[in-house]
Motif scaffolding. Structure first.
Motif, PDB file in Angstrom:
ATOM      1  N   VAL A 183       0.845  -1.203   0.000  1.00  9.07           N
ATOM      2  CA  VAL A 183       0.000   0.000   0.000  1.00  9.07           C
ATOM      3  C   VAL A 183       0.879   1.250   0.000  1.00  9.07           C
ATOM      4  O   VAL A 183       1.860   1.338   0.737  1.00  9.07           O
ATOM      5  CB  VAL A 183      -0.931   0.015   1.234  1.00  9.07           C
ATOM      6  N   ARG A 190       7.379   1.871   0.763  1.00  8.59           N
ATOM      7  CA  ARG A 190       6.564   2.094   1.949  1.00  8.59           C
ATOM      8  C   ARG A 190       6.738   0.900   2.862  1.00  8.59           C
ATOM      9  O   ARG A 190       6.335  -0.212   2.534  1.00  8.59           O
ATOM     10  CB  ARG A 190       5.092   2.260   1.574  1.00  8.59           C
ATOM     11  N   VAL A 245      -5.505   6.914   0.747  1.00 12.25           N
ATOM     12  CA  VAL A 245      -4.437   6.849   1.743  1.00 12.25           C
ATOM     13  C   VAL A 245      -3.652   8.151   1.653  1.00 12.25           C
ATOM     14  O   VAL A 245      -2.980   8.401   0.651  1.00 12.25           O
ATOM     15  CB  VAL A 245      -3.509   5.636   1.491  1.00 12.25           C
ATOM     16  N   ILE A 248      -1.466   4.049   6.588  1.00 12.06           N
ATOM     17  CA  ILE A 248      -0.918   2.727   6.270  1.00 12.06           C
ATOM     18  C   ILE A 248      -0.699   1.923   7.543  1.00 12.06           C
ATOM     19  O   ILE A 248      -1.009   0.726   7.613  1.00 12.06           O
ATOM     20  CB  ILE A 248       0.404   2.869   5.474  1.00 12.06           C
TER      21      ILE A 248
END
Length: 418
Positions: A25, A92, A50, A56
């Motif tokens: 994500v 991420r 997001v 997240i």
């Protein structure tokens, strides 16, 4: 087909719904479905963009998989699109396990890394070359721990031994630098590089006379020149060490340069200072300020953060300083804090949703008397399950009220985690 647009940017093309693991994500994605009922999560909207790393982190607490209406590579923030037309390539990272679980492994990682760091510096002090393979192996273990959970090893790094300042400082800068790189979304390969730069940034101090290095009072002009020469010694040591990563040479030589040109040894200005040197300059200063040194007492983390903030754009890179402050947060792991009710605790890990409400290990009662260690999640105050007098009043320095982090490491406090 479904196209989604927000106020903060746009998607380059329409995308079909796609199932992805939570680790994939990215900021800017539109989450349209979860692997559980929306009512079981804190998200009010059934479908949302997001917007930041906090989103997240919260998703990761509740879900393993989500469905999105756009993949990361199609997301174009307005500022990047306007300037370059490119898409961001930052990774991420999310914690793979809890900090309690990682603490059990981090104890061993930290002990072994500290032992090897001391050995590396001792070899340098005796005139030998740096064992770069040992250094890389140490960094490798630290990277793996930080990728599993960033908080645990940072907690270990807060435990100081005054007699081993230089070795522990080098290792702590390594740990903080890797954590900083993780926060910035650097590729895993670069986390190893920045960690190595942190571990070896002060190796040149082993060529500074101990009487100068460990002098408790103010240095004379001559002694200060000898101290500043550690940057040159470090460069030379690393240049002569087989297999040394070239970036470590640059960082050892340049981590005391300042953006305004008032640093040393070359008085470089912003354009001449590499990204890694800028990162280590911030991390090095923060760790030094929050440690007990022979010539200066430790200061609370909050004070160190203020100094870094006020020196943005002159001593430190402004963008990186802001990012570092965001990473460290109000109460980094290992901070000793006093609550409104007078109790004293040690911050166990960061709450990424509520930065001011971390998990705390209580070690003193309201009368500052030792108590059986107990973990309290201050976020429970938001739910009404914990009195508001459990909120943090102030950050203390190591040793306050006879609370010393190293004592808790030696007592095997990790056994109480879980």
């Amino acid at each position: 087909m479904k196209k989604t647009r927000t106020h903060s940017g746009h998607f380059a093309k329409e995308q079909t719904q796609k199932k992805i693991h939570i680790s994939e994500v990215g900021i800017g994605m539109f989450v349209s479905k979860l692997d559980r009922d929306w009512l079981e999560t804190p998200f009010l909207m059934q479908g949302f963009v997001v917007e930041n790393q906090d989103d997240i982190e919260v998703l990761a607490e509740y879900c393993e998989y989500v469905w999105i209406d756009a993949v990361q590579d199609t997301w174009v923030p307005p500022e990047e699109h306007a300037v370059t037309g490119s898409t961001p390539k930052q990774k991420r990272y999310i914690n793979k396990i809890s900090s309690q679980q990682e603490h059990r492994q981090a104890i061993g990682v930290y002990r072994e890394a500290r032992k090897i760091t001391k050995s590396l510096l001792e070899e340098a002090r005796l005139g030998g070359a740096i064992d770069t393979e040992h250094a890389k192996a140490t960094v490798h273990d630290c990277v793996n721990s930080i990728l599993r959970n960033a908080d645990a090893l940072m907690w270990m790094g807060r435990m100081r031994n005054e007699d081993e300042y230089t070795a522990e400082h080098c290792l702590n800068v390594c740990i903080l630098a890797i954590s900083f790189g993780r926060h910035l979304g650097m590729a895993e390969e670069d986390l190893h590089k920045i960690g190595l730069c942190g571990l070896l940034h002060d190796v040149g101090k082993m060529r500074v006379p101990p009487a100068v290095l460990n002098k408790p009072g103010k240095l004379t002009e001559k002694e200060f020149k000898m101290m500043k020469a550690h940057t040159v010694h470090g460069r030379n040591l690393l240049m002569s060490s087989p297999g040394a990563y070239h970036g470590t040479v640059d960082v050892a030589y340049s981590h005391h340069e300042r953006l305004d040109g008032t640093g040393y040894p070359r008085k470089l200005k912003a354009a001449g200072i590499s990204e890694f040197s800028r990162m280590i300059a911030i991390v090095d200063a923060y760790d030094a300020m929050t440690a007990e040194r022979c010539y200066a007492p430790a200061m609370p983390t909050t004070e160190a953060i203020k100094i870094i903030y006020h020196n943005r754009g002159t001593q430190f890179d402004g963008r990186l300083a802001d990012q570092f402050i965001e990473m460290i947060g109000l109460y980094p792991p290992g901070s000793i804090v006093e609550l409104n009710n007078g109790m004293v605790g040690i911050v166990l890990n960061t709450n990424y949703r509520y930065r001011h409400l971390p998990k705390v290990i209580l070690v003193r009662d309201s009368n500052k008397k030792p108590v059986r260690e107990k973990i309290v999640n201050l976020a429970e105050t938001e739910k009404g399950n914990l009195e508001h007098d459990f909120l943090i009043q102030r950050v203390l320095v190591d040793g306050s009220y006879n609370v010393r982090l190293k004592d808790y490491r030696e007592k095997g406090l990790q056994l109480s985690f879980g």
